[in-house]
Motif scaffolding. Structure first.
Motif, PDB file in Angstrom:
ATOM      1  N   GLY A   1      30.087   6.187  39.465  1.00 62.61           N
ATOM      2  CA  GLY A   1      31.288   5.150  39.286  1.00 62.61           C
ATOM      3  C   GLY A   1      32.431   5.833  39.661  1.00 62.61           C
ATOM      4  O   GLY A   1      32.720   6.559  40.484  1.00 62.61           O
TER       5      GLY A   1
ATOM      6  N   ALA B   1      34.612   7.562  37.854  1.00 66.72           N
ATOM      7  CA  ALA B   1      35.013   8.904  37.495  1.00 66.72           C
ATOM      8  C   ALA B   1      36.435   8.663  36.982  1.00 66.72           C
ATOM      9  O   ALA B   1      37.300   9.650  37.422  1.00 66.72           O
TER      10      ALA B   1
ATOM     11  N   VAL C   1      34.168   0.620  40.793  1.00 65.24           N
ATOM     12  CA  VAL C   1      35.118  -0.133  39.891  1.00 65.24           C
ATOM     13  C   VAL C   1      34.836   0.313  38.330  1.00 65.24           C
ATOM     14  O   VAL C   1      33.884   1.062  37.857  1.00 65.24           O
TER      15      VAL C   1
ATOM     16  N   GLU D   1      32.904  -4.546  35.994  1.00 64.21           N
ATOM     17  CA  GLU D   1      31.725  -4.503  36.344  1.00 64.21           C
ATOM     18  C   GLU D   1      31.123  -5.768  36.774  1.00 64.21           C
ATOM     19  O   GLU D   1      30.209  -6.015  37.590  1.00 64.21           O
TER      20      GLU D   1
HETATM   21  P1  NAD Z   1      30.705   8.210  36.786  1.00 62.81           P
HETATM   22  O1  NAD Z   1      29.635   8.231  37.758  1.00 62.81           O
HETATM   23  O2  NAD Z   1      31.981   7.359  37.033  1.00 62.81           O
HETATM   24  O3  NAD Z   1      30.955   9.773  36.266  1.00 62.81           O
HETATM   25  C1  NAD Z   1      29.802  10.311  35.510  1.00 62.81           C
HETATM   26  C2  NAD Z   1      30.381  12.062  35.758  1.00 62.81           C
HETATM   27  O4  NAD Z   1      30.205  12.318  37.147  1.00 62.81           O
HETATM   28  C3  NAD Z   1      31.944  12.103  35.413  1.00 62.81           C
HETATM   29  O5  NAD Z   1      31.877  13.468  35.039  1.00 62.81           O
HETATM   30  C4  NAD Z   1      32.527  12.288  36.907  1.00 62.81           C
HETATM   31  O6  NAD Z   1      33.738  12.789  36.735  1.00 62.81           O
HETATM   32  C5  NAD Z   1      31.392  12.690  37.961  1.00 62.81           C
HETATM   33  N1  NAD Z   1      31.582  12.143  39.206  1.00 62.81           N
HETATM   34  C6  NAD Z   1      31.248  11.021  39.667  1.00 62.81           C
HETATM   35  N2  NAD Z   1      31.698  10.742  40.883  1.00 62.81           N
HETATM   36  C7  NAD Z   1      31.896  11.998  41.245  1.00 62.81           C
HETATM   37  C8  NAD Z   1      32.536  12.585  42.404  1.00 62.81           C
HETATM   38  N3  NAD Z   1      32.456  11.608  43.752  1.00 62.81           N
HETATM   39  N4  NAD Z   1      32.645  13.772  42.505  1.00 62.81           N
HETATM   40  C9  NAD Z   1      32.585  14.475  41.541  1.00 62.81           C
HETATM   41  N5  NAD Z   1      32.394  13.966  40.360  1.00 62.81           N
HETATM   42  C10 NAD Z   1      32.047  12.898  40.309  1.00 62.81           C
HETATM   43  O7  NAD Z   1      29.921   7.230  35.352  1.00 62.81           O
HETATM   44  P2  NAD Z   1      30.648   7.007  33.942  1.00 62.81           P
HETATM   45  O8  NAD Z   1      31.512   8.001  33.556  1.00 62.81           O
HETATM   46  O9  NAD Z   1      29.676   6.710  33.208  1.00 62.81           O
HETATM   47  O10 NAD Z   1      31.705   5.769  34.460  1.00 62.81           O
HETATM   48  C11 NAD Z   1      32.889   5.798  34.763  1.00 62.81           C
HETATM   49  C12 NAD Z   1      33.346   4.166  35.109  1.00 62.81           C
HETATM   50  O11 NAD Z   1      32.931   3.767  36.165  1.00 62.81           O
HETATM   51  C13 NAD Z   1      32.727   3.071  33.950  1.00 62.81           C
HETATM   52  O12 NAD Z   1      34.017   2.344  33.920  1.00 62.81           O
HETATM   53  C14 NAD Z   1      31.651   2.449  34.685  1.00 62.81           C
HETATM   54  O13 NAD Z   1      31.408   1.274  34.348  1.00 62.81           O
HETATM   55  C15 NAD Z   1      31.938   2.651  36.193  1.00 62.81           C
HETATM   56  N6  NAD Z   1      31.044   2.647  37.053  1.00 62.81           N
HETATM   57  C16 NAD Z   1      31.090   1.743  38.102  1.00 62.81           C
HETATM   58  C17 NAD Z   1      29.867   1.892  39.001  1.00 62.81           C
HETATM   59  C18 NAD Z   1      30.228   1.124  40.402  1.00 62.81           C
HETATM   60  O14 NAD Z   1      31.323   0.696  40.588  1.00 62.81           O
HETATM   61  N7  NAD Z   1      29.215   1.187  41.289  1.00 62.81           N
HETATM   62  C19 NAD Z   1      28.779   2.775  39.075  1.00 62.81           C
HETATM   63  C20 NAD Z   1      28.628   3.374  37.626  1.00 62.81           C
HETATM   64  C21 NAD Z   1      29.676   3.257  36.744  1.00 62.81           C
END
Ligand code: NAD
Length: 352
Positions: free
Chosen positions: A279, A281, A74, A89
């Motif tokens: 998250g 992404a 999310v 969140e």
């Molecule tokens: P993120 O984990 O979404 O991304 C961090 C980096 O990792 C980005 O460059 C992204 O492209 C890459 N990445 C993440 N998952 C990937 C996948 N499955 N395949 C390839 N690349 C991947 O973290 P962020 O950018 O700090 O946060 C983005 C949003 O997600 C924010 O709104 C944050 O609050 C939310 N978030 C949600 C959760 C959850 O739902 N459990 C956890 C962490 C962050």
């Protein structure tokens, strides 16, 4: 066997990665003669758009009645201007609380074929990486009293832990260690924080019931350093909420990509919540390039929790075969390039 699975796709890449995992689950059900009934619900930014709140009551009710809950992720920039109490969140913290999910299990395993994707040198990785991070999930600083003073210039959050909260998560860690390499490393900051001193005292008390398990303690700053210095030294890493949040992301990167690591959140509700550790992404959402493996492996953890152990192992083997065959989403580096959807189809086809 019939199982009801609530799917909370969420935001960003959430719908793409959960679709891939559902594809794998459908194939698993077909192969093993089960009926999985999927129930799509809203949580996070998509729920704010539709219902005005990140966690609608009907989502909580559906999750409580389910055998398992599969979550994508999310959040995203679209909702960053929401007030703190109505951010996506909040839905995540809310569902963990509503389902009493106090234990977050995050396995970090390195696939030999992906060791090139790890930022660590082969000499550091040669002894392998197989860590289970056990993170306390509904206590500590993310849930303690917080506030911003009237002048807006001072803000505070509070770390609070009670004996019972520490005892129940420590038991989860020691029980898991008994099924693994019988070692628990407890992480705290007992040289500075009173809550950490209580944490350490209770963990030592719980350890008395597990004489076969070796226990050691590390301050969180040292733990962060040791993880990259020699990850093979860790078996079960027991952490308070915030330290576990941070260290499990570090552990994930050691394995090559954050897109590989699943997690399960367990507690007092039969369902449990299963999700990737990453998250939503937003930077790659809608492009069909996200790696769905973490979500597929989360689905395997869900099958384990439903006591469908053969099926869970089949999913894990299908993932390992897909990686060994060279299929790679862009985050995994060089190989036979596939998108998120195709990766899901290949893994599903590899279910034996
Ligand atoms: P993120 O984990 O979404 O991304 C961090 C980096 O990792 C980005 O460059 C992204 O492209 C890459 N990445 C993440 N998952 C990937 C996948 N499955 N395949 C390839 N690349 C991947 O973290 P962020 O950018 O700090 O946060 C983005 C949003 O997600 C924010 O709104 C944050 O609050 C939310 N978030 C949600 C959760 C959850 O739902 N459990 C956890 C962490 C962050």
């Amino acid at each position: 066997m019939e199982k009801k699975i609530v799917v909370l796709a969420g935001d960003g890449i959430g719908p793409e990665i959960t679709s891939a995992a559902v594809e794998v689950l459908k194939k698993t059900a077909e192969k093993y003669g089960h009926t999985f009934v999927f129930d799509d619900r809203y949580m996070g930014g998509c729920a704010i758009d539709k219902f005005g709140v990140p966690l609608p009551d009907e989502t909580v009710t559906a999750c409580k009645a389910a055998d398992g809950v599969l979550l994508g992720a999310v959040g995203g920039p679209k909702w960053d201007s929401q007030p703190a109490e109505n951010r996506p969140e909040k839905g995540l913290l809310g569902i963990r609380s509503a389902l009493g999910l106090y234990a977050n299990l995050r396995p970090a395993v390195i696939y030999p074929e992906l060791s090139d994707a790890s930022p660590l040198k082969p000499s550091v990785l040669k002894k392998g990486v197989d860590i289970m991070v056990v993170r306390e999930l509904i206590g500590g600083i993310y849930f303690g009293p917080r506030g911003t003073k009237d002048d807006g210039k001072t803000a505070y959050d509070t770390e609070i832990y009670g004996e019972d909260e520490v005892r129940r998560i420590a038991k989860v860690a020691f029980d898991l260690a008994m099924t693994r390499r019988k070692k628990v490393t407890s992480v705290d900051k007992a040289n500075v924080l009173l809550s950490s001193r209580l944490w350490r005292r209770i963990v030592e008390d719980v350890a008395k019931d597990y004489p076969e398990v070796a226990l050691n303690h590390l301050y969180v700053d040292n733990a962060a350093m040791q993880l990259v210095k020699d990850p093979s030294q860790f078996d079960v890493l027991l952490c308070p909420n915030m330290f576990g949040d941070i260290l499990s992301d570090e552990a994930s990167q050691i394995t090559g990509s954050i897109g590989l690591l699943p997690s399960s959140s367990l507690g007092t509700c039969k369902a449990g919540l299963f999700e990737p550790i990453h998250g939503s992404a937003p930077d790659i959402a809608g492009q069909d390039i996200a790696n769905p493996i973490a979500t597929v492996l989360a689905a395997a953890m869900m099958l384990d929790n439903m006591e469908l152990r053969t099926e869970a192992r089949a999913v894990e083997k299908a993932v390992a075969k897909t990686i060994a065959d060279g299929w790679r989403t862009p985050d995994l580096g060089e190989g036979k390039r596939v998108g998120c959807r195709e990766m899901g189809i290949i893994i599903a086809d590899n279910i034996r």
